[in-house]
Design a protein around this motif. Structure first.
Motif, mmCIF file in Angstrom:
data_model
loop_
_atom_site.group_PDB
_atom_site.id
_atom_site.type_symbol
_atom_site.label_atom_id
_atom_site.label_comp_id
_atom_site.label_asym_id
_atom_site.label_seq_id
_atom_site.Cartn_x
_atom_site.Cartn_y
_atom_site.Cartn_z
ATOM 1 N N SER A 45 -45.280 26.644 -56.003
ATOM 2 C CA SER A 45 -45.602 25.235 -55.791
ATOM 3 C C SER A 45 -45.250 24.752 -54.387
ATOM 4 C CB SER A 45 -44.854 24.370 -56.818
ATOM 5 O OG SER A 45 -44.989 23.001 -56.507
ATOM 6 N N ASP A 46 -46.158 23.994 -53.791
ATOM 7 C CA ASP A 46 -45.897 23.392 -52.483
ATOM 8 C C ASP A 46 -44.703 22.451 -52.537
ATOM 9 O OD1 ASP A 46 -48.126 24.735 -51.681
ATOM 10 O OD2 ASP A 46 -49.337 22.966 -51.217
ATOM 11 N N ASP A 47 -44.496 21.811 -53.705
ATOM 12 C CA ASP A 47 -43.413 20.842 -53.834
ATOM 13 C C ASP A 47 -42.052 21.466 -53.573
ATOM 14 O OD1 ASP A 47 -45.138 18.795 -54.404
ATOM 15 O OD2 ASP A 47 -44.948 18.978 -56.571
ATOM 16 N N TYR A 48 -41.929 22.761 -53.839
ATOM 17 C CA TYR A 48 -40.674 23.447 -53.504
ATOM 18 C C TYR A 48 -40.857 24.420 -52.354
ATOM 19 C CZ TYR A 48 -36.865 26.760 -53.534
ATOM 20 O OH TYR A 48 -35.838 27.573 -53.124
ATOM 21 N N GLN A 49 -41.747 25.382 -52.511
ATOM 22 C CA GLN A 49 -41.833 26.488 -51.554
ATOM 23 C C GLN A 49 -42.257 26.041 -50.158
ATOM 24 O OE1 GLN A 49 -40.714 29.363 -51.639
ATOM 25 N NE2 GLN A 49 -40.601 30.098 -53.725
ATOM 26 N N VAL A 50 -43.043 25.013 -50.040
ATOM 27 C CA VAL A 50 -43.484 24.548 -48.721
ATOM 28 C C VAL A 50 -42.600 23.423 -48.202
ATOM 29 C CG1 VAL A 50 -45.401 23.557 -47.395
ATOM 30 C CG2 VAL A 50 -45.861 25.233 -49.208
ATOM 31 N N LYS A 51 -42.299 22.470 -49.067
ATOM 32 C CA LYS A 51 -41.569 21.282 -48.614
ATOM 33 C C LYS A 51 -40.057 21.475 -48.518
ATOM 34 C CE LYS A 51 -45.028 18.133 -50.588
ATOM 35 N NZ LYS A 51 -45.265 17.034 -51.580
ATOM 36 N N LEU A 52 -39.488 22.332 -49.377
ATOM 37 C CA LEU A 52 -38.025 22.396 -49.461
ATOM 38 C C LEU A 52 -37.416 23.763 -49.179
ATOM 39 C CD1 LEU A 52 -37.567 20.320 -52.763
ATOM 40 C CD2 LEU A 52 -37.310 19.499 -50.416
ATOM 41 N N ALA A 53 -38.136 24.840 -49.422
ATOM 42 C CA ALA A 53 -37.556 26.176 -49.317
ATOM 43 C C ALA A 53 -37.158 26.519 -47.881
ATOM 44 C CB ALA A 53 -38.540 27.219 -49.847
ATOM 45 N N GLY A 54 -36.051 27.246 -47.760
ATOM 46 C CA GLY A 54 -35.557 27.623 -46.444
ATOM 47 C C GLY A 54 -36.047 28.972 -45.973
ATOM 48 N N GLY A 55 -36.726 29.717 -46.848
ATOM 49 C CA GLY A 55 -37.186 31.054 -46.502
ATOM 50 C C GLY A 55 -38.688 31.194 -46.622
ATOM 51 N N TYR A 56 -39.206 32.309 -46.148
ATOM 52 C CA TYR A 56 -40.636 32.601 -46.117
ATOM 53 C C TYR A 56 -41.114 32.939 -47.522
ATOM 54 C CZ TYR A 56 -44.891 34.925 -44.318
ATOM 55 O OH TYR A 56 -46.184 35.307 -44.025
ATOM 56 N N PRO A 57 -41.927 32.091 -48.148
ATOM 57 C CA PRO A 57 -42.325 32.307 -49.544
ATOM 58 C C PRO A 57 -43.019 33.648 -49.767
ATOM 59 C CG PRO A 57 -42.884 30.084 -48.837
ATOM 60 C CD PRO A 57 -42.492 30.848 -47.597
ATOM 61 N N ALA A 58 -42.749 34.241 -50.918
ATOM 62 C CA ALA A 58 -43.421 35.493 -51.280
ATOM 63 C C ALA A 58 -44.848 35.224 -51.743
ATOM 64 C CB ALA A 58 -42.636 36.206 -52.382
ATOM 65 N N TYR A 59 -45.115 34.004 -52.171
ATOM 66 C CA TYR A 59 -46.459 33.643 -52.616
ATOM 67 C C TYR A 59 -47.302 33.326 -51.384
ATOM 68 C CZ TYR A 59 -49.856 32.340 -56.142
ATOM 69 O OH TYR A 59 -50.964 32.327 -56.965
#
Length: 437
Positions: free
Chosen positions: A338-352
């Motif tokens: 989800s962009d709501d977490y993986q793009v907006k909040l995550a500190g690392g490079y998403p696996a998705y």
């Protein structure tokens, strides 16, 4: 998941290791609107808060634990106790250790494996195909996917451009240049550093994995560790040299001492992509101002192809014992894609992959990083060395037990390398692996 499938599952009961259902495991009897228990480390709490905001009708029981950090084995130990009791399992677990699939995918004394198969009909193929190529490989056992990667953790060489410009230094691209730079830095600017050896994940995953050193390898059921191999020896000698000249600190990057001593004095350091939020942009850590930090080519031996380490990244596991498959699936898909977490909040490079594309664009256009940050990080994601292993024990435990205490006591890594190798081989034997001589 289709509603009809959920109805069909409602009459199923658990059994030891069966896989009679269309999902590759025997589900528990489903309970409508059953709360789900989620274990996360402190760093993943924002993901859960974002999920609760998006899905307020799904009831969660959130429990914070150490995330199995540094190979603590807390995840496996707790699950083993629940297996003995026959109840109490969490529904979703986040672990910092990608190798957990090796044990979580197996029966335990007749009790069905904790980790549920995800690619046998439960999760949609289109969703699973959305992960970056190779991202799910560490979680795949005999063709079955048992977990979802949170983020990729490829290493790059982080550099402070302001300091490099001030000192008139050239950014290194090889381990040889890195070591040479350390001597120059030690002589001309004592007190400044080029990294840390105070954490097992840095020592093993950043340095030895990044050096393509064969110290932690698995082929089938055979484990191999060779600390005397060429690349292993070169890395050991380099680390000992840089510890001695003071450019590699013995302090953990997460310690208060590290922040107090080296805030403003970290010229550069090899490290994972998640250092972006954990160290550089973190107000409680180095808190480097915008316009100074850049990502350089992953360090590699001169004349060799780049082969970066994969420094954690973490994994989400779904329990095969859950009584609310629908809610678990919804949460697993949200926290990983989800962009709501993986793009907006995550500190690392998403696996998705889709989230990663947006995350890196956001980082690159935010004005914080200098240089060709975006291309370097994206390229490094496909340069992880494939020679590392994922057995049922962590690469970090032997390093923590043997190497870190030796370094802290003023001894060289070389002096304890044989004991370190033996410790890893002992762990492998205990776990049932055949150890290569």
């Amino acid at each position: 998941m289709a509603a009809a499938a959920l109805v069909a599952l409602s009459g199923c009961t658990p059994s030891g290791g069966g896989n009679s259902s269309e999902f590759g495991f025997t589900p528990a009897k489903q309970v409508k609107d059953s709360p789900i228990t989620v274990w996360v480390d402190a760093s993943r709490e924002p993901a859960i808060k974002a999920f609760e905001a998006k899905y307020p009708d799904i009831k969660l029981n959130v429990q914070t634990y150490d995330g199995n950090a540094s190979g603590s084995n807390s995840f496996q130990t707790k699950i083993s106790l629940f297996d003995q009791a026959g109840s109490g399992w969490p529904d979703v677990v986040f672990s910092t250790q990608n190798n957990d699939a090796s044990w979580a995918s197996k029966e335990n004394n007749g009790v069905q494996a904790f980790a549920a198969p995800l690619n046998k009909g439960w999760f949609d193929k289109d969703f699973l195909d959305g992960f970056a190529p190779g991202a799910l490989d560490p979680l795949t056992v005999n063709g079955t996917v048992y977990g979802l990667r949170n983020d990729l953790a490829q290493s790059v060489f982080w550099y402070n451009k302001a300091l490099f410009d001030q000192f008139g230094y050239k950014i290194p691209t090889t381990w040889e240049e890195y070591e040479q730079l350390s001597d120059k830095l030690a002589a001309e600017h004592p007190g400044y550093i080029l990294g840390s050896v105070g954490d097992a994940f840095v020592g093993m995953d950043v340095y030895y994995w990044g050096a393509q050193a064969p110290v932690f390898q698995v082929k089938g059921n055979t484990f191999n560790s060779d600390v005397s191999a060429k690349n292993s020896t070169k890395m050991t000698e380099m680390l000992d040299h840089m510890i001695a000249n003071g450019t590699l600190t013995k302090d953990s990057v997460f310690s208060s001492d590290f922040v107090q001593k080296y805030k403003g004095k970290a010229l550069g350091m090899p490290g994972p992509v998640w250092f972006t939020g954990a160290l550089f942009q973190n107000p409680d850590s180095l808190n480097v101002p915008a316009g100074q930090i850049g990502a350089g080519t992953p360090l590699h031996w001169q004349g060799e192809k780049i082969g970066t380490g994969n420094v954690g990244g973490g994994t989400w596991f779904a329990s095969s014992h859950t009584k609310n498959l629908k809610a678990v699936k919804t949460l697993m898909e949200f926290v990983t894609s989800s962009d709501d977490y993986q793009v907006k909040l995550a500190g690392g490079y998403p696996a998705y992959a889709a989230a990663a594309k947006k995350w890196i664009a956001k980082q690159a256009t935010g004005g914080y990083f200098v240089g060709d940050f975006q291309n370097t990080v994206v390229q490094a994601a496909g340069q992880v060395w494939s020679g590392w292993g994922y057995p049922s024990f962590s690469a970090e435990t032997g390093y923590s037990k043997v190497v870190l205490p030796a370094i802290a006591a003023g001894h060289t890594i070389k002096s304890v390398a044989p004991q370190w190798e033996q410790e890893m081989k002992n762990e492998a034997q205990v776990q049932g692996y055949t150890v290569s001589k």
